[in-house]
Design an enzyme around this catalytic site. Structure first.
Site, PDB file in Angstrom:
ATOM      1  N   GLU A  36     -31.181  60.789  20.257  1.00  0.00           N
ATOM      2  CA  GLU A  36     -31.392  61.158  18.851  1.00  0.00           C
ATOM      3  C   GLU A  36     -30.215  62.018  18.400  1.00  0.00           C
ATOM      4  OE1 GLU A  36     -33.723  60.643  16.212  1.00  0.00           O
ATOM      5  OE2 GLU A  36     -32.054  61.743  15.311  1.00  0.00           O
ATOM      6  N   GLY A  43     -37.346  61.595  13.386  1.00  0.00           N
ATOM      7  CA  GLY A  43     -36.718  60.731  12.383  1.00  0.00           C
ATOM      8  C   GLY A  43     -36.994  61.161  10.958  1.00  0.00           C
ATOM      9  N   CYS A  45     -39.306  60.107   8.870  1.00  0.00           N
ATOM     10  CA  CYS A  45     -40.724  60.301   8.567  1.00  0.00           C
ATOM     11  C   CYS A  45     -41.152  61.757   8.774  1.00  0.00           C
ATOM     12  CB  CYS A  45     -41.573  59.373   9.436  1.00  0.00           C
ATOM     13  SG  CYS A  45     -43.330  59.706   9.330  1.00  0.00           S
ATOM     14  N   THR A 147     -33.054  52.732  14.704  1.00  0.00           N
ATOM     15  CA  THR A 147     -32.231  53.723  13.994  1.00  0.00           C
ATOM     16  C   THR A 147     -32.635  53.931  12.537  1.00  0.00           C
ATOM     17  OG1 THR A 147     -30.663  51.900  13.767  1.00  0.00           O
ATOM     18  CG2 THR A 147     -30.177  53.547  15.450  1.00  0.00           C
ATOM     19  N   GLY A 186     -40.957  53.439  -7.533  1.00  0.00           N
ATOM     20  CA  GLY A 186     -41.604  52.946  -6.313  1.00  0.00           C
ATOM     21  C   GLY A 186     -42.319  54.082  -5.604  1.00  0.00           C
ATOM     22  N   ILE A 188     -41.377  56.451  -3.376  1.00  0.00           N
ATOM     23  CA  ILE A 188     -40.806  57.801  -3.361  1.00  0.00           C
ATOM     24  C   ILE A 188     -40.835  58.412  -4.756  1.00  0.00           C
ATOM     25  CG2 ILE A 188     -38.659  59.120  -3.014  1.00  0.00           C
ATOM     26  CD1 ILE A 188     -38.001  57.280  -0.691  1.00  0.00           C
ATOM     27  N   ALA A 324     -43.881  53.763   8.273  1.00  0.00           N
ATOM     28  CA  ALA A 324     -43.904  54.385   9.599  1.00  0.00           C
ATOM     29  C   ALA A 324     -44.865  53.664  10.542  1.00  0.00           C
ATOM     30  CB  ALA A 324     -44.290  55.858   9.465  1.00  0.00           C
ATOM     31  N   HIS A 325     -46.055  53.306  10.014  1.00  0.00           N
ATOM     32  CA  HIS A 325     -47.045  52.682  10.910  1.00  0.00           C
ATOM     33  C   HIS A 325     -46.628  51.279  11.335  1.00  0.00           C
ATOM     34  CE1 HIS A 325     -48.408  52.578   6.674  1.00  0.00           C
ATOM     35  NE2 HIS A 325     -48.713  51.327   6.897  1.00  0.00           N
ATOM     36  N   HIS A 448     -74.554  57.431   2.565  1.00  0.00           N
ATOM     37  CA  HIS A 448     -74.702  57.800   1.156  1.00  0.00           C
ATOM     38  C   HIS A 448     -74.804  59.321   1.042  1.00  0.00           C
ATOM     39  CE1 HIS A 448     -75.858  57.570  -3.028  1.00  0.00           C
ATOM     40  NE2 HIS A 448     -76.840  58.427  -2.777  1.00  0.00           N
TER      41      HIS A 448
HETATM   42  P1  NAI Z   1     -39.321  51.243  -3.380  1.00  0.00           P
HETATM   43  O1  NAI Z   1     -38.825  49.914  -2.975  1.00  0.00           O
HETATM   44  O2  NAI Z   1     -40.734  51.619  -3.143  1.00  0.00           O
HETATM   45  O3  NAI Z   1     -39.078  51.441  -4.959  1.00  0.00           O
HETATM   46  C1  NAI Z   1     -37.833  51.338  -5.548  1.00  0.00           C
HETATM   47  C2  NAI Z   1     -38.001  51.047  -7.030  1.00  0.00           C
HETATM   48  O4  NAI Z   1     -36.741  51.189  -7.663  1.00  0.00           O
HETATM   49  C3  NAI Z   1     -38.480  49.636  -7.321  1.00  0.00           C
HETATM   50  O5  NAI Z   1     -39.574  49.710  -8.206  1.00  0.00           O
HETATM   51  C4  NAI Z   1     -37.267  48.973  -7.945  1.00  0.00           C
HETATM   52  O6  NAI Z   1     -37.615  47.990  -8.901  1.00  0.00           O
HETATM   53  C5  NAI Z   1     -36.566  50.150  -8.602  1.00  0.00           C
HETATM   54  N1  NAI Z   1     -35.126  50.002  -8.807  1.00  0.00           N
HETATM   55  C6  NAI Z   1     -34.227  49.449  -7.941  1.00  0.00           C
HETATM   56  N2  NAI Z   1     -32.965  49.556  -8.463  1.00  0.00           N
HETATM   57  C7  NAI Z   1     -33.080  50.189  -9.661  1.00  0.00           C
HETATM   58  C8  NAI Z   1     -32.157  50.621 -10.655  1.00  0.00           C
HETATM   59  N3  NAI Z   1     -30.854  50.417 -10.499  1.00  0.00           N
HETATM   60  N4  NAI Z   1     -32.629  51.258 -11.746  1.00  0.00           N
HETATM   61  C9  NAI Z   1     -33.976  51.475 -11.898  1.00  0.00           C
HETATM   62  N5  NAI Z   1     -34.899  51.109 -10.985  1.00  0.00           N
HETATM   63  C10 NAI Z   1     -34.458  50.479  -9.878  1.00  0.00           C
HETATM   64  O7  NAI Z   1     -38.291  52.281  -2.716  1.00  0.00           O
HETATM   65  P2  NAI Z   1     -38.364  53.875  -2.556  1.00  0.00           P
HETATM   66  O8  NAI Z   1     -39.354  54.465  -3.487  1.00  0.00           O
HETATM   67  O9  NAI Z   1     -36.957  54.324  -2.634  1.00  0.00           O
HETATM   68  O10 NAI Z   1     -38.899  54.064  -1.088  1.00  0.00           O
HETATM   69  C11 NAI Z   1     -38.111  53.584   0.018  1.00  0.00           C
HETATM   70  C12 NAI Z   1     -39.009  53.106   1.131  1.00  0.00           C
HETATM   71  O11 NAI Z   1     -39.690  54.190   1.686  1.00  0.00           O
HETATM   72  C13 NAI Z   1     -40.042  52.109   0.626  1.00  0.00           C
HETATM   73  O12 NAI Z   1     -39.702  50.849   1.158  1.00  0.00           O
HETATM   74  C14 NAI Z   1     -41.349  52.593   1.142  1.00  0.00           C
HETATM   75  O13 NAI Z   1     -41.934  51.607   1.979  1.00  0.00           O
HETATM   76  C15 NAI Z   1     -41.025  53.843   1.964  1.00  0.00           C
HETATM   77  N6  NAI Z   1     -41.922  54.923   1.569  1.00  0.00           N
HETATM   78  C16 NAI Z   1     -43.245  54.814   1.866  1.00  0.00           C
HETATM   79  C17 NAI Z   1     -44.129  55.792   1.483  1.00  0.00           C
HETATM   80  C18 NAI Z   1     -45.574  55.645   1.818  1.00  0.00           C
HETATM   81  O14 NAI Z   1     -45.910  54.811   2.658  1.00  0.00           O
HETATM   82  N7  NAI Z   1     -46.460  56.383   1.178  1.00  0.00           N
HETATM   83  C19 NAI Z   1     -43.680  56.976   0.756  1.00  0.00           C
HETATM   84  C20 NAI Z   1     -42.285  56.980   0.475  1.00  0.00           C
HETATM   85  C21 NAI Z   1     -41.441  55.977   0.877  1.00  0.00           C
END
Ligand code: NAI
Length: 468
Positions: A36, A43, A45, A147, A186, A188, A324-325, A448
């Site tokens: 690491e 990592g 997460c 990675t 999305g 994040i 992560a899962h 319930h």
């Molecule tokens: P994401 O793929 O969830 O969302 C990115 C968003 O940005 C999409 O809606 C997309 O249409 C938009 N986008 C892309 N390019 C753009 C632009 N130039 N202008 C405006 N909008 C644009 O990716 P995010 O939120 O960055 O997360 C990254 C990864 O981290 C995801 O794949 C997700 O699986 C993971 N993650 C999971 C979480 C959870 O399980 N609760 C929490 C945070 C992240």
């Protein structure tokens, strides 16, 4: 080569994929080293992702409740104030405790946890450049690449982790931004947007698509947008960012939507437009490990073997959702494959959760996917406004929706928005994993009053549709 430098398995990366795989391999009797480059295991997460964001989501939820949610319960508090520095320290302590647990898990399991940057030299050797400048060479029967990923950048918006930040920067603001622009609606964007909005920032989400969280079932995505609208989050959909100008007071962002341009000022801007696999500097090209030239993902077979048979890859660097899962499940499956055991990850039942409030959770196919694939289905839904526990708690927003096959009644997808659905989704995952029908769920006795009764009621709604 000394015996201490020879292992059955060398894992590169100690995130959810890497540390889980290393612990599993050690449990199966393999000798394991895990390399690491960061000072702490865990990592993205554990250090700068899922865990610190959830710590802040939980704290900010409590703050928002104290600010405006308690009076309905007959509890009066006078003007709660925010102590951001204590909130951040608490978040750091949660991270410290959990990364400490991972270290104990690995070291207790006799995994050699080595700090340094790894590069694959050939099919069985890994070079590790230590933080002290020393170089060591590890030899292994198997190498596992885990990675992870890094944020995607938007041209014209260079990260400085002060005014224009990745999720890492947005987890450690020292004061609440007055205005926070978020590029990308999305996972994040919506989670960290919720944190800073609850703490007092005026949040605007700029999303290029016509809807937020586009991978969700459409009905759930629309319900989420409505609820976040009510909370005061602003959305600019079908909008792209063309450039940004940083000054000492903030960031001016140029936007384009429907052929029109305008500029908007923010204190800070979070760019969250997705993540991409991190494979640079690993030496993969030299060794002949094939990647998808379009996405940068490492190509693997069903046993997570790359084009070099002794080198395996799992987690964010291979295709699939960056969760992560999913990464840990693949880590375990890859190690089982190395050990000659049965191994499988069922991608059809991978749950996903967005930790907004109310939370969003889903598993399986969405209604849009069922339509696109021409699969005959029946939909049944139940609102939390009809759920007794949700009423008691005063959290009646949201619904549970079940999609089942119109002929066999097998559950094909479950999608929810509501209080603590992050916990409820496990029952749906288990049901689908066991090939349950909506009738199975409808006939299962649920305690319930609990939120989970909403799942049973949604299954009942499917049953009524099927009998029509
Ligand atoms: P994401 O793929 O969830 O969302 C990115 C968003 O940005 C999409 O809606 C997309 O249409 C938009 N986008 C892309 N390019 C753009 C632009 N130039 N202008 C405006 N909008 C644009 O990716 P995010 O939120 O960055 O997360 C990254 C990864 O981290 C995801 O794949 C997700 O699986 C993971 N993650 C999971 C979480 C959870 O399980 N609760 C929490 C945070 C992240």
């Amino acid at each position: 080569m000394t015996a201490e430098n020879t292992y059955d398995l060398v894992v590169i990366g100690s995130g959810p994929a890497g540390y889980t795989a290393a612990a599993k391999a050690s449990g199966l009797g393999m000798t394991v080293a895990c390399v690491e480059k960061a000072p702490r295991p865990g990592g993205v997460c554990l250090n700068v992702g899922c865990i610190p964001s959830k710590a802040l989501l939980d704290s900010s939820e409590i703050y928002a409740m104290a600010k405006s949610g308690l009076s309905a319960h007959g509890i009066r508090v006078t003007d709660p104030t925010l102590d951001l520095s204590t909130m951040m320290t608490r978040k750091d302590q949660v991270v410290e405790a959990l990364t400490g647990q991972v270290r104990k898990l690995l070291e207790g399991g006799r995994v050699a946890l080595l700090q340094g940057t790894a590069r694959v030299m050939d099919a069985h050797r890994v070079e590790v450049a230590g933080s002290d400048g020393g170089i060591s060479i590890l030899e292994a029967k198997f190498i596992l690449l885990a990675t992870g990923s890094v944020p995607v950048t938007v041209p014209g918006l260079e990260f400085d982790e002060d005014r224009i930040v990745t999720s890492t920067g947005a987890l450690k603001f020292t004061e609440v931004p007055k205005t926070l622009g978020i590029i990308g609606g999305g996972y994040i964007g919506l989670e960290l947007g919720s944190v800073w909005q609850r703490l007092g920032a005026k949040v605007t989400v700029i999303e290029m698509l016509p809807q937020i969280a586009a991978s969700l079932d459409g009905q759930i995505s629309r319900a989420l947008k409505r609820t976040l609208d009510k909370q005061g989050m602003a959305f600019r959909l079908k909008t792209t960012v063309t450039r940004a100008a940083v000054s000492k007071d903030g960031v001016k962002i140029s936007l384009e939507s429907g052929g029109k341009s305008e500029s908007v000022d923010f204190d800070r801007v979070l760019v969250a437009v997705g993540r991409k696999p991190l494979t640079t500097g690993l030496g993969l090209e030299t060794v002949g490990v094939e990647k998808d030239p379009k996405t940068g993902h490492v190509r693997v077979n069903a046993r997570y073997q790359t084009s070099v048979s002794s080198i395996y890859a799992v987690g964010d660097i291979v295709p699939g959702p960056m969760l992560a899962h999913k990464a840990s499940a693949e880590g375990i499956a890859a190690v089982e494959a190395m050990a000659g055991l049965f191994s499988e990850v069922n991608y059809d039942t991978l749950p996903s959760v967005i930790y907004t409030w109310p939370e969003v959770a889903g598993v399986g196919l969405t209604e849009e996917q069922l339509k696109a694939r021409g699969i005959p289905y029946v939909a049944g839904a139940y609102p939390f406004s009809g759920n007794a526990r949700a009423r008691c708690m005063g959290e009646t927003e949201g619904l549970v929706k079940i999609l089942s096959h119109a002929r066999t009644d097998r559950v094909l997808g479950v999608h929810m928005i509501g209080p603590r659905v992050s916990e409820m989704i496990a029952e749906a995952v288990m049901s689908m994993e066991m090939g349950a029908s909506s009738e199975d769920i409808a006939r299962t006795v649920h305690s319930h009053p609990t939120f989970s009764e909403a799942l049973m009621e949604a299954a009942g709604a499917v049953q009524r549709q099927l009998k029509k």
